[in-house]
Design an enzyme around this catalytic site. Structure first.
Site, mmCIF file in Angstrom:
data_model
loop_
_atom_site.group_PDB
_atom_site.id
_atom_site.type_symbol
_atom_site.label_atom_id
_atom_site.label_comp_id
_atom_site.label_asym_id
_atom_site.label_seq_id
_atom_site.Cartn_x
_atom_site.Cartn_y
_atom_site.Cartn_z
ATOM 1 N N ASP A 1 -14.608 -7.634 -8.727
ATOM 2 C CA ASP A 1 -14.928 -7.784 -7.311
ATOM 3 C C ASP A 1 -16.255 -8.528 -7.231
ATOM 4 O O ASP A 1 -17.182 -8.246 -7.996
ATOM 5 C CB ASP A 1 -15.029 -6.413 -6.640
ATOM 6 C CG ASP A 1 -15.268 -6.519 -5.144
ATOM 7 O OD1 ASP A 1 -14.315 -6.348 -4.371
ATOM 8 O OD2 ASP A 1 -16.426 -6.760 -4.743
ATOM 9 N N GLU B 1 -11.939 -2.564 -8.195
ATOM 10 C CA GLU B 1 -12.627 -2.947 -6.964
ATOM 11 C C GLU B 1 -13.736 -1.960 -6.605
ATOM 12 O O GLU B 1 -14.672 -2.324 -5.883
ATOM 13 C CB GLU B 1 -11.648 -3.083 -5.797
ATOM 14 C CG GLU B 1 -11.055 -1.783 -5.285
ATOM 15 C CD GLU B 1 -10.049 -2.012 -4.169
ATOM 16 O OE1 GLU B 1 -10.428 -1.866 -2.998
ATOM 17 O OE2 GLU B 1 -8.892 -2.360 -4.466
ATOM 18 N N HIS C 1 -9.823 -8.501 -7.270
ATOM 19 C CA HIS C 1 -9.700 -7.926 -5.933
ATOM 20 C C HIS C 1 -10.312 -8.909 -4.934
ATOM 21 O O HIS C 1 -11.339 -9.524 -5.208
ATOM 22 C CB HIS C 1 -10.454 -6.594 -5.879
ATOM 23 C CG HIS C 1 -10.620 -6.042 -4.487
ATOM 24 N ND1 HIS C 1 -11.844 -5.933 -3.865
ATOM 25 C CD2 HIS C 1 -9.705 -5.585 -3.605
ATOM 26 C CE1 HIS C 1 -11.687 -5.417 -2.668
ATOM 27 N NE2 HIS C 1 -10.399 -5.197 -2.474
ATOM 28 N N LYS D 1 0.843 -1.191 0.000
ATOM 29 C CA LYS D 1 0.000 0.000 0.000
ATOM 30 C C LYS D 1 0.884 1.249 0.000
ATOM 31 O O LYS D 1 1.841 1.338 0.771
ATOM 32 C CB LYS D 1 -0.916 0.005 1.217
ATOM 33 C CG LYS D 1 -1.919 -1.136 1.237
ATOM 34 C CD LYS D 1 -2.982 -0.955 0.174
ATOM 35 C CE LYS D 1 -4.023 -2.057 0.243
ATOM 36 N NZ LYS D 1 -5.161 -1.824 -0.667
ATOM 37 N N GLU E 1 -2.131 0.291 -8.651
ATOM 38 C CA GLU E 1 -3.568 0.025 -8.519
ATOM 39 C C GLU E 1 -4.292 1.273 -8.026
ATOM 40 O O GLU E 1 -3.808 1.971 -7.127
ATOM 41 C CB GLU E 1 -3.754 -1.131 -7.538
ATOM 42 C CG GLU E 1 -5.186 -1.601 -7.372
ATOM 43 C CD GLU E 1 -5.241 -2.857 -6.514
ATOM 44 O OE1 GLU E 1 -6.274 -3.072 -5.867
ATOM 45 O OE2 GLU E 1 -4.241 -3.614 -6.491
#
Length: 436
Positions: free
Chosen positions: A326, A303, A353, A220, A274
């Protein structure tokens, strides 16, 4: 088993206090409490179907209200009536003359639609005594096509093109199914590098993952550039030059900022960035994709992509190089079938995702179907895995050698343990009574 009418629909707000350990934290969602709106439908014969949609805490009660508002379209119908005209039922659920005003086919209303439809797919698979992926794999192409609403996407994918793709996918299908049962589907892990984790925690989790055989890692990023450089450097040194590294900004940046920031992280050779910007900004993603292509960095998103129409435009605009479906954001299996087939036509790999509560359990079925019946390829393909909260499910995900092993229990792997539902139900469950 398909004939009995659905006579009951219940929905619960189930939340897990994951924010206390910074699990799931990213640049935009700093304190998520992983949650679900949990739907159970039941026929007069006692057949049940279980469905979820994923949220991160506050607002789950709004999804619950939306499920209740749509329930009158489900109760009184038989499973046979629904699945024999699944396209028609999907359109009924998404096109109510008044309810569609607060969508249409997006946001809270689509999350609620997904929860209901996930329960119906679970019930159908249980009625056929098959795991959901096997139900899909065994369907005739014409039957699969009848589950999809092609409205608004025929300029990108016609029914005939979709049928042709599924017919083409028959070749070698049995061998691919046997391969999946033996080897499983390749996964990547996000569990090591949530934004709120310390460097010590990140190092420890990454070491454990490497020892377990993981070769693909996601970090992240997006809150602080120097922190991102330090953390990406740390991970890259630990995993070495040959393993895959992906980065995820969770919508943090403007377009120019995304290009500049990721360019500064290019030395760590991320496979993709992403959600670099607003998830609705299709042309922004296209600009980022074009700018990062010379660096060998792709763009991944999906997502929080509302529906098949947005995915259509992302693909038409060459705005993403990895499609991230998703299982709960769009309209359940029905809409994801359309997205998988569009991705196949545009030759863009699907890398779902997952994570959250139950997303791994659900999406494994879709990606198995995609490989066995549609894409027939594992090139640049992998499915996200997050090691959170699987213990609350009746049929938890099984990971072996960093691969998803195909579920064998009938259904969509959506049934939660009754004790977990009672304990974590918001706000009256035992856990929340002690917190609030």
């Amino acid at each position: 088993m398909l004939k009995g009418k659905i006579v009951k629909l219940t929905v619960n707000d189930v939340r897990f206090p994951t924010s206390q350990g910074q699990h799931g934290s990213d640049a935009m969602h700093t304190d998520p409490d992983y949650s679900v709106a949990y739907v159970v439908i039941e026929t007069e014969e006692g057949l049940k179907g279980y469905g979820i949609t994923f949220t991160i805490g506050k607002g789950t009660e709004i999804v619950v209200c939306a499920v209740e508002a749509l329930s009158n379209l489900v109760i009184g119908k038989s499973l046979k009536e629904i699945v024999s005209d699944f396209r028609g039922f999907y359109r009924l659920l998404t096109s109510d003359g008044q309810m569609r005003w607060i969508g249409p086919e997006k946001g809270v209303i689509q999350l609620a639609t997904a929860a209901i439809l996930n329960a119906i797919w679970d019930m159908w698979a249980r009625a056929e005594s098959k795991p959901l992926w096997k139900l899909l794999v065994d369907m005739e192409p014409s039957q699969l096509i009848r589950c999809i609403d092609f409205r608004y996407i025929t300029d990108a994918l016609t029914e005939q093109e979709a049928l042709d793709l599924l017919e083409k996918g028959r070749a070698g299908k049995q061998q691919r199914e046997e391969q999946m049962l033996k080897e499983g589907y390749p996964a990547y892990t996000t569990s090591c590098a949530w934004l709120g984790y310390s460097d010590q925690q990140l190092t420890q989790l990454c070491s454990t993952a490497l020892a377990e055989g993981w070769t693909k890692f996601k970090v992240k990023v997006g809150a602080d550039l120097q922190d991102d450089i330090r953390r990406c450097s740390l991970i890259r040194k630990m995993i070495g030059p040959e393993k895959s590294l992906m980065i995820d900004a969770n919508q943090r940046w403007d377009v120019a900022e995304a290009i500049s920031w990721v360019t500064k992280l290019a030395e760590f050779r991320p496979l993709w960035i992403e959600e670099p910007t607003c998830p609705d900004d299709i042309l922004g993603h296209a600009a980022i994709s074009k700018a990062l292509a010379p660096l060998g960095i792709g763009v991944a998103t999906g997502e929080q992509c509302h529906n098949r129409v947005m995915f259509k435009q992302f693909l038409q605009a060459s705005a993403l190089q990895y499609v991230q479906i998703d299982s709960c954001r769009v309209g359940s299996v029905n809409e994801n079938l359309a997205i998988l087939l569009m991705a196949a036509k545009f030759k863009v790999p699907v890398c779902p995702h997952a994570g959250g509560v139950g997303l791994c359990e659900l999406v494994q079925h879709l990606i198995l179907f995609d490989y066995i019946s549609v894409s027939a390829s594992l090139d640049n393909r992998m499915c996200e895995f997050v090691d959170h909260l699987h213990e609350h499910f009746q049929s938890p995900t099984v990971i072996r050698n960093a691969h998803y092993m195909p579920p064998t229990d009938p259904g969509y792997s959506t049934e939660m343990l009754e004790g977990s539902v009672l304990k974590y139900r918001f706000p009256d469950g035992e856990v929340w009574r002690s917190i609030l």
